[in-house]
Design an enzyme around this catalytic site. Structure first.
Site, PDB file in Angstrom:
ATOM      1  CG  ASP A 558      -1.912   1.074   1.279  1.00  0.00           C
ATOM      2  OD1 ASP A 558      -1.694   2.099   0.608  1.00  0.00           O
ATOM      3  OD2 ASP A 558      -2.945   0.905   1.977  1.00  0.00           O
ATOM      4  CG  HIS A 559       3.230   4.044  -3.186  1.00  0.00           C
ATOM      5  ND1 HIS A 559       4.122   4.551  -2.275  1.00  0.00           N
ATOM      6  CD2 HIS A 559       3.794   4.228  -4.405  1.00  0.00           C
ATOM      7  CE1 HIS A 559       5.180   5.028  -2.916  1.00  0.00           C
ATOM      8  NE2 HIS A 559       5.022   4.848  -4.216  1.00  0.00           N
ATOM      9  NE  ARG A 560      -4.125   3.854   1.400  1.00  0.00           N
ATOM     10  CZ  ARG A 560      -5.232   3.448   2.010  1.00  0.00           C
ATOM     11  NH1 ARG A 560      -6.228   4.304   2.194  1.00  0.00           N
ATOM     12  NH2 ARG A 560      -5.346   2.223   2.442  1.00  0.00           N
ATOM     13  CB  ILE A 562       4.890   0.813   2.271  1.00  0.00           C
ATOM     14  CG1 ILE A 562       4.375   0.230   3.594  1.00  0.00           C
ATOM     15  CG2 ILE A 562       6.243   0.243   1.890  1.00  0.00           C
ATOM     16  CD1 ILE A 562       3.859  -1.162   3.462  1.00  0.00           C
TER      17      ILE A 562
END
Lengths: 588, 474
Positions: A558-560, A562
């Site tokens: 989850d790029h939010r 990480i």
């Protein structure tokens, strides 16, 4: 007069609105007693036996095995019987469920002779389709106002043709025999034509006005799972239920004007109440007069959730109505937000049968749940997948050496079992991969436990049993537990609790093949490790190629929460742990 | 609703719960059958409970007052009690009221079946009629309203005409010289008062350390003081270990808490140690109805049992075993059956002990608040400061409000004194309406009445009572 009583599918639990009928245990002519199990139903969560709430001789069974049954749907009728709840219809069987019969009939005709094409129904279909597709002219119908309220007098109309309305804006006042209620719009746009006048009696579901340039009126013809009514303290579900029917402007069929082509969906009936009212006992006296308490109950509102504005927190009629309106507005908004997102993902389907034979099979419990859950994960989480390769030449030798140990204990020393240990160690070093995002509170939830789910392929579909406290177990223990859970999964014996509480997931497709894939993060977790098939590859090691066993790994995250660099480091750490298991004892 | 017209409802038991349910159901258009062994509806309340006992208590009070009149300069001769006429007057009251209910039942087209019901299944009853014959009847819904009966203590269960329960005591066979009342609850005290007024020397034995267990002590005190004068003796912390019929009387062994025993002979013994629910209905096991450990039928807030076709109300579903609770429950059950969204959820159920003085309370009691460790403020108005009480020569009473100190909401009301039973209704209304102490204080009450004590106790809460001076607290 012989009375025929209907048995409708009772509520099954929180948020369970339907299930697939796996086994029917009764036949016409059989006698049933209240409490006797009559069928097995597979829901998202489990297979349940459903007891009858009526007694008598079964006359007519309205469902068959394989059907999807909604809460409130008629399952069978009994004669000389009793039970169910007051207010259920008790007419003769001819009248029992005309809508379903008709629907079934229509379906049969379609299946048998598609070329004959029942002209009428085809036309109706086209019209409905047109209405649905044509987003410009939409309609607003009188939504459900409360239980047992089917109509009201229009006392005040607050809109006129040409006026702009937006969702949530009050458009009229309706006087029911209980109260005067402001009705908010569920649609936005410009009013084209107003179909009602002040002083008229209006029924729930009746067309109030049409719109030009409307945005997303909730499409009435789209069947939506009719949520469960909870008589108990499960108040959230109850509100969701009312919200949904209000937002859709649906009600029982008899309340619908006969000239409106109506959606077949959402047969709504108050389910027979099973068991006792839980959670509502031992609440102190509430500062509201008896008739205010009764009003709240009639409107389906928990009086204990209403904020009293009077002296000493006393709750007035206005407080209850304001609370109702707030819920109604919130529900309308919620009901609209959802299908909009859904519709982007699901464009209208073409008529597949134009190009050849098709077969339609119901989407069974697990499949549907998977679809919903993954769509939600995909919609919420900005995914990135990081790929890497682990050299497991040495590990493979160790694995082969220690495999008998695991076997002795009753497990199998698989790559997945080792990966569990490796990931648990990695999650300790990189705690943000063992976290969740609470967007509402704008907080990151770091979990102080490591529970790892393992995606398991079963003939029911994808299930993810969760191993608990993975960091506290050794590889042999993990191998044993994993074997047990996989077995349970394949034997359909997993309980919902076995699949809850995960903080990270591993999915291993290596048994089948592949060089890499992009798994979808299992929301609300923030990362998932995909494992593909290991194979011998030439590796350039100190000036020459050497045959090494290489394991391809794919980490979706989850790029939010990480960043790419962290993900690369995390996956590298995992690779190195595979390459040098000693790292586990040093750093893990 | 049109559906209700064909809905067939049976109500088992014609007490105040059962007939209230049956009548409302008929008014809502249901087809109603009311089953009871008596000739007319009424139940224990009318035939053997509230009503006959109140008739006798009225007489008792008259006798008491006639004696008290000598304080006011009026001397009456000792009364000459004609028991037969007294009984027939009491019986007349009962007959008139139950007959009236029979009429109301006919007018509403309720089918009244005089008999006893047994369950064949969740929807079928076998009714054995009093005039003979049996009938099997089917219904869509059934309401159980079978009430309760006097509890029996095994050690006191001897076959003797001198042993009575409340029913026997109300029959008023004679005025015994001495009477032992076992149990200092409201039934024992009410009936003990009747006999005492008629000239019996009454001894009350209570196992617990106080009369009227459950009620606040300050409310019981004025009654206790008066009863000490009326009764021969009140023995607390005492049990009756054994009774023996000696022909000329009952020899009772009274055992005090310290283990000491004394024996006494009484002409009659009244056992009033509570009531038991009548949940042993034949065939009930053929339904889904569940009976709890104390014999109460288990119901939800709609009064529906675990069997969806069967509802239960009144004494048979639980405490408090009071007629007004039963009739309210009966109405709620019927409305639930009619499909209305209703629940039994009163904020207060009043309790009244019809002794002289009367003791009445509603909502939260001080005792309960202490048990719950709940912060409350108690505002008390002694009747010594009430002009009206003074004119009645009965200033031993007290009125108090239990108030939430934060919201100032009235949570409970307790009254001890003449007419408390009538006055408590205002307290119930205040609690139900969520009234604040200020609302009660600012409501004009008529002068001179005892009802002013309610208003003034609210004023006491604010430290501004006209007739009570309390120095300001720092």
């Amino acid at each position: 007069m012989t009375q025929s009583i209907e048995f409708k599918l009772p509520e099954l639990g929180e948020n369970i609105s339907q299930g697939d009928l796996v086994r029917l245990m009764v036949k016409p002519g059989a006698s049933v007693n209240a409490g006797q199990a009559v069928m097995e139903l597979e829901t998202d969560k489990a297979v349940i036996e459903v007891p009858s709430s009526v007694s008598g001789t079964i006359k007519d069974i309205k469902v068959k095995e394989g059907d999807k049954i909604k809460v409130g749907q008629v399952v069978f009728t009994v004669e000389n019987g009793a039970g169910g709840k007051a207010g259920q219809k008790t007419e003769g069987p001819a009248q029992a469920t005309p809508k379903q019969d008709a629907a079934a009939e229509a379906k049969k005709t379609e299946e048998k002779a598609p070329d004959q094409g029942d002209a009428q129904s085809a036309q109706a279909f086209v019209e409905r389709r047109k209405a649905a597709a044509d987003g410009k002219a939409s309609e607003f119908k009188l939504p459900e106002l409360g239980e047992n309220i089917t109509q009201g007098d229009l006392v005040r109309l607050m809109i006129a043709p040409g006026a702009k309305v937006s969702e949530g804006q009050p458009v009229m006042e309706i006087e029911t025999d209980k109260a005067v209620v402001e009705v908010p719009s569920s649609v936005s746009g410009t009013v084209k034509e107003v179909k009602v006048k002040e002083g008229e009696k209006i029924k729930v579901g009746q067309l109030i006005f049409t719109l030009e340039g409307a945005t997303a009126a909730v499409e009435a013809s789209k069947p939506r799972p009719s949520p469960v009514e909870h008589v108990s303290g499960q108040h959230g579900a109850r509100l969701a239920f009312q919200a949904a029917i209000r937002a859709e402007g649906k009600t029982e069929e008899e309340a619908l004007p006969p000239d409106q082509p109506q959606a077949p969906a959402a047969d709504f009936a108050i389910p027979a109440q099973l068991g006792k009212v839980a959670g509502t006992d031992h609440r102190g006296p509430i500062p509201a007069a008896p008739h205010i308490r009764r009003l709240a109950r009639e409107l389906g509102i928990d009086i204990y959730e209403v904020k009293g504005t009077g002296p000493g927190g006393r709750i007035s009629e206005d407080d209850v109505k304001l609370h109702a309106k707030t819920l109604l507005t919130a529900a309308v908004t919620a009901a609209q937000a959802q299908p909009r997102a859904g519709r982007l993902a699901v464009p209208e389907l073409p008529d597949f049968s134009k190009w050849g034979r098709v077969e339609r099979v119901s989407m069974r419990g697990v499949r549907r749940k998977t679809a919903e859950h993954l769509a939600e994960s995909w919609n919420t989480i900005p995914h990135v997948t990081q790929h890497d390769r682990a050299d497991i030449t040495e590990l493979e030798q160790l694995r082969a050496r220690f495999a008998p140990k695991a076997e002795e204990a009753g497990g199998k020393m698989t790559v997945t079992a080792i990966a569990l240990k490796v990931c648990a160690a990695a999650l300790k070093v990189f705690p943000q991969f063992n976290a969740s995002i609470d967007i509402e509170k704008e907080e990151i939830v770091y979990k102080q436990y490591i529970n790892i789910g393992v995606a398991t392929d079963t003939d029911r579909g994808l299930l993810v049993p969760v191993l608990r406290d993975v960091d506290k177990k050794n590889i042999v223990e993990l191998a044993v537990e994993l074997s047990q859970l996989s077995k349970k999964a394949r034997e359909k014996k997993l309980a919902p609790a076995d699949m809850e509480g995960g903080t990270f997931t591993i999915t291993n497709l290596g048994g089948i093949g592949g060089v890499g894939f992009t798994p979808i993060v299992n929301h609300p977790e923030v990362a998932i490790l995909g494992i593909s098939r290991s194979r011998m590859e030439p590796e350039w090691i100190t000036n020459k190629f050497e045959p090494r066993l290489i394991l391809p790994l794919s980490l979706s995250y989850d790029h939010r929460l990480i960043d790419g660099a962290d993900a690369a480091r995390f996956l590298r750490w995992i690779c190195e742990a595979f390459e040098q298991p000693f790292l586990l004892s040093v750093q893990g | 609703m049109s559906e209700n017209q064909t809905l067939k409802l049976a109500v088992i038991g014609g007490g105040p719960g059962g007939y209230a349910a049956a009548f409302l159901a008929a008014d809502l258009g249901m087809n109603v059958t009311l089953i009871d062994p008596e000739a007319n509806p009424g139940g224990v309340c009318l035939y053997r409970g509230c009503i006959p006992s109140k008739a006798l208590l009225h007489v008792a009070k008259l006798i008491e007052e006639s004696q008290q009149a000598k304080n006011w300069g009026i001397d009456f001769a000792a009364p000459n009690v004609d028991l037969a006429r007294l009984r027939s007057w009491k019986q007349g009251v009962v007959t008139k009221l139950t007959g009236g209910l029979g009429q109301l039942s006919k007018q509403r087209k309720v089918q009244y079946v005089q008999g006893r019901a047994a369950f064949e299944n969740s929807n079928t009853l076998r009714v054995s009629k009093v005039q003979g014959g049996e009938e099997s009847l089917s219904f869509d819904r059934i309401i159980i309203a079978t009430g309760s009966r006097p509890a029996v203590v095994p050690t006191l269960k001897i076959d003797s005409p001198r042993m009575m329960d409340s029913t026997g005591a109300l029959d008023l066979a004679d005025v015994p010289k001495t009477l032992l009342v076992v149990g200092g609850g409201y039934i024992g005290l009410e009936l003990g008062s009747v006999y005492a007024a008629l000239g019996t020397r009454v001894t009350v034995v209570e196992m617990l350390p106080g009369l009227l267990p459950g009620a606040d002590r300050d409310l019981v005190l004025p009654l206790h003081k008066r009863l000490e004068k009326m009764f021969e003796s009140i023995l607390l912390n005492t049990t009756v270990a054994a009774v023996k019929d000696e022909g000329s009387g009952i020899r009772a062994t009274l055992k005090a808490q310290d283990g000491s025993e004394q024996e006494k002979v009484f002409d009659r013994v009244l056992v009033s140690v509570g009531r038991k629910p009548n949940s042993e209905i034949p065939g009930l096991e053929k339904t889904g109805v569940q009976v709890g450990p104390k014999g109460f039928i288990q119901v939800n807030k709609q009064l529906q049992t675990d069997d969806p076709a069967i509802y239960a109300i009144g004494d048979v579903v639980g405490e408090p075993m009071l007629a007004h609770k039963a009739s309210h429950e009966g109405r709620v059950a019927v409305e639930a059956i009619a499909g209305h969204k209703v629940a039994f959820e009163p904020n207060a159920i009043p309790a009244v002990v019809f002794t002289d003085p009367e003791v009445a309370w509603a909502g939260l009691t001080e005792t309960q608040a202490q048990k719950d460790n709940r912060e409350i403020k108690v505002a008390k108005f002694p009747w010594g400061a009430s002009g009206r009480a003074m004119t009645l020569d009965r200033n031993e009473g007290v009125t108090k409000l239990i108030v939430d100190p934060k919201s100032e909401r009235v949570l409970g009301v307790g009254i001890s004194g003449v007419g408390a039973g009538e006055m408590i209704a205002e307290g119930v209304l205040a609690i139900e309406m969520g009234a604040l102490a200020g609302d009660v204080a600012l409501t004009i009450h008529p002068h001179p009445t005892l009802s002013e004590t309610v208003m003034e106790s609210a004023e006491v809460f604010f430290g501004t009572s006209t007739h009570v001076y309390r120095p300001k607290r720092g």
